[in-house]
Design an enzyme around this catalytic site. Structure first.
Site, mmCIF file in Angstrom:
data_model
loop_
_atom_site.group_PDB
_atom_site.id
_atom_site.type_symbol
_atom_site.label_atom_id
_atom_site.label_comp_id
_atom_site.label_asym_id
_atom_site.label_seq_id
_atom_site.Cartn_x
_atom_site.Cartn_y
_atom_site.Cartn_z
ATOM 1 N N GLY A 1 0.834 -1.211 0.000
ATOM 2 C CA GLY A 1 0.000 0.000 0.000
ATOM 3 C C GLY A 1 0.859 1.248 0.000
ATOM 4 N N GLU B 1 -10.045 0.061 11.609
ATOM 5 C CA GLU B 1 -10.742 -0.733 10.580
ATOM 6 C C GLU B 1 -10.731 -2.222 10.936
ATOM 7 O OE1 GLU B 1 -8.706 -0.521 6.778
ATOM 8 O OE2 GLU B 1 -6.876 -1.400 7.580
ATOM 9 N N GLN C 1 -5.836 8.924 4.029
ATOM 10 C CA GLN C 1 -4.850 8.933 5.123
ATOM 11 C C GLN C 1 -3.468 8.474 4.655
ATOM 12 O OE1 GLN C 1 -6.552 6.071 8.140
ATOM 13 N NE2 GLN C 1 -7.812 5.635 6.360
ATOM 14 N N THR D 1 5.130 1.672 5.786
ATOM 15 C CA THR D 1 3.702 1.387 5.904
ATOM 16 C C THR D 1 3.047 2.375 6.851
ATOM 17 O OG1 THR D 1 1.997 -0.116 6.733
ATOM 18 C CG2 THR D 1 4.171 -0.496 7.605
ATOM 19 N N ASP E 1 0.634 1.588 8.504
ATOM 20 C CA ASP E 1 0.125 0.767 9.620
ATOM 21 C C ASP E 1 1.089 0.754 10.810
ATOM 22 O OD1 ASP E 1 -1.819 0.207 7.791
ATOM 23 O OD2 ASP E 1 -1.160 -1.835 7.369
ATOM 24 N N GLY F 1 -5.070 0.528 9.202
ATOM 25 C CA GLY F 1 -4.049 -0.024 10.089
ATOM 26 C C GLY F 1 -4.113 -1.534 10.205
ATOM 27 N N ARG F 2 -5.035 -2.116 9.422
ATOM 28 C CA ARG F 2 -5.205 -3.573 9.452
ATOM 29 C C ARG F 2 -5.484 -4.082 10.857
ATOM 30 N NH1 ARG F 2 -1.585 -5.373 4.850
ATOM 31 N NH2 ARG F 2 -3.141 -5.406 3.186
HETATM 32 O O1 F6P Z 1 -1.121 -1.844 4.651
HETATM 33 C C1 F6P Z 1 -1.494 -0.568 4.298
HETATM 34 C C2 F6P Z 1 -2.981 -0.480 4.075
HETATM 35 O O2 F6P Z 1 -3.258 0.834 3.699
HETATM 36 C C3 F6P Z 1 -3.850 -0.924 5.248
HETATM 37 O O3 F6P Z 1 -3.955 0.045 6.252
HETATM 38 C C4 F6P Z 1 -5.139 -1.247 4.557
HETATM 39 O O4 F6P Z 1 -5.941 -2.154 5.281
HETATM 40 C C5 F6P Z 1 -4.660 -1.867 3.286
HETATM 41 O O5 F6P Z 1 -3.381 -1.337 3.019
HETATM 42 C C6 F6P Z 1 -5.549 -1.608 2.114
HETATM 43 O O6 F6P Z 1 -5.124 -2.364 1.043
HETATM 44 P P1 F6P Z 1 -5.252 -1.929 -0.490
HETATM 45 O O7 F6P Z 1 -4.143 -0.985 -0.774
HETATM 46 O O8 F6P Z 1 -5.075 -3.189 -1.232
HETATM 47 O O9 F6P Z 1 -6.601 -1.307 -0.640
#
Ligand code: F6P
Length: 411
Positions: free
Chosen positions: A10, A243, A297, A140, A142, A187-188
């Site tokens: 991400g 989330e 964000q 990241t 996160d 933030g997973r």
């Molecule tokens: O790992 C970074 C992140 O932005 C997380 O916070 C989020 O859950 C995830 O990536 C979203 O994934 P994608 O970029 O595949 O939508």
């Protein structure tokens, strides 16, 4: 020698600064000839989509603009390398493309899953006597990578979250009627970024009034009781919600999550705040709004933290130094050496200690009721959001770096 750099996972506001760190620091050493960029992370090395970074970063303007541009200049991927013992073909393709271009070091800017790629490639190179180095550079929003004090990208995202939370707080408090605003934060499975919303308190704000992190079990019943209690005092209740908070399916009206997983098995998480919005409507019946901060964000670079961007560039440069010292199979990491004044040093840590592992938000920094964070969280985050970038604007809009020609293999 030539080297290759790639961006993965991400995006963040700082990942391009780390790319610059690698590119610019490499340029200081006579022994490094070309810096290649692999398009869409490791996929570029598999399919032979490489670009000479000197062809796309040609001027000082490019450098300045890349520093203030979110997302990834080279594109990204979520690609999981197979086990090399079972499927060596992918590895052979990568090595062929590296050898064709005289590449003897690979730099991967990414998160936990990307460190899996660094770890597997390093193991493959070593097992096959291939003299190519593999080095990870953390990234990241996160902030969930072990072995490093924090990850580049987190500070900017935290600054955005705190700032936006403040703006939402102002907006939500204009009416005399009771209300609830639930803000869903990325933030997973970890609550680092959600916890950063508490930074507002440093400036005397009481919001967010309730903070729920993924690390603690969540009860809808308790949530409604918390909201009712806070509403008596504040009227307009502001909630920060990770989330990754898991709702009990028996307690909710509707589940808005897609139920799908990415290639690494991570759930696509968006939607939990909407489920709670429905519950508040049913149980309290007041005005309620759910807000997903969503990708803003991680791409709102107009609010990026200067410290974050500076550190991201620095750690990219440190990766070059580590490689020249002979290191491989490592990820560069920050160690906080002092709090006042804030200071970090950069070290290389074994990538095996990072790949596929998660650094959770410390439970001792969550209050007993599980609906707020302690001052430790604020003290930890505060130095990371400091400073503003001196932004280049065009027609009243922040200027971004945009590629002049399409990258190989990119549509
Ligand atoms: O790992 C970074 C992140 O932005 C997380 O916070 C989020 O859950 C995830 O990536 C979203 O994934 P994608 O970029 O595949 O939508």
């Amino acid at each position: 020698m030539n080297i290759v750099v790639a961006q993965s996972g991400g995006p963040t506001c700082a990942i391009n600064a780390s790319l610059l760190g690698v590119f610019r620091h490499a340029g200081k050493y006579g022994e490094i000839d070309k810096v290649f960029g692999s398009v869409n992370g490791i996929e570029g090395l598999i399919y032979g989509n490489l670009v000479n970074m000197s062809d796309i970063i040609t001027t000082d303007d490019d450098i300045e603009l890349i520093r203030q541009t979110p997302s990834t200049v080279l594109g990204s991927c979520r690609y999981k390398l197979p086990d090399y013992k079972k499927e060596p073909e992918v590895y052979e393709k990568i090595v062929n493309n590296m050898k064709k271009n005289d590449i003897s070091a690979f730099f991967y800017i990414g998160g936990n899953d990307s460190m899996d790629t660094v770890m597997k490639l390093d193991a493959y190179f070593k097992a096959n006597g291939i003299d190519i180095k593999a080095i990870g550079i953390p990234k990241t929003i996160d902030n969930d990578l072990p072995e490093t004090d924090h990850t580049p990208g987190f500070g900017s995202a935290a600054k955005y979250v705190a700032t936006t939370m403040q703006e939402i707080t102002r907006d939500s408090s204009v009416y005399s009627i009771p209300s609830v605003t639930i803000v869903e934060i990325m933030g997973r499975d970890t609550g680092w970024l959600t916890a950063s919303s508490a930074l507002l308190r440093v400036n005397g704000e009481s919001a967010p009034h309730l903070i729920y992190l993924s690390e603690k079990p969540f009860s809808c019943k308790q949530f409604i009781a918390d909201v009712k209690r806070v509403q008596k005092k504040h009227g307009a209740v502001i909630v920060a919600l990770s989330e990754g908070v898991e709702l009990n399916p028996d307690e909710i009206e509707e589940n808005f999550q897609s139920g799908k997983n990415d290639i690494f098995g991570h759930k696509y998480l968006a939607g939990v705040a909407r489920s709670l919005e429905k519950i508040v409507t049913k149980e309290i019946g007041c005005k309620v709004r759910s807000i997903e901060l969503n990708v803003m964000q991680r791409c709102s670079s107009h609010l990026s933290s200067k410290r974050d961007i500076t550190e991201a560039e620095r750690i990219g440069g440190a990766a070059i130094s580590a490689m020249l010292e002979g290191k491989t199979g490592v990820m560069m990491a920050f160690k906080r050496v002092s709090e006042h004044p804030y200071n970090v040093k950069i070290e290389a840590v074994d990538v095996n200690l990072v790949a596929n592992r998660v650094k959770y938000f410390p439970t001792k920094w969550i209050n007993k009721k599980g609906n707020d964070v302690t001052k430790d969280a604020i003290n930890y985050c505060l130095p990371l959001i400091q400073g503003e970038q001196n932004f280049r604007m065009k027609n009243g809009i922040p200027q971004h770096y945009v590629l002049r020609t399409a990258l190989p293999g990119k549509k």
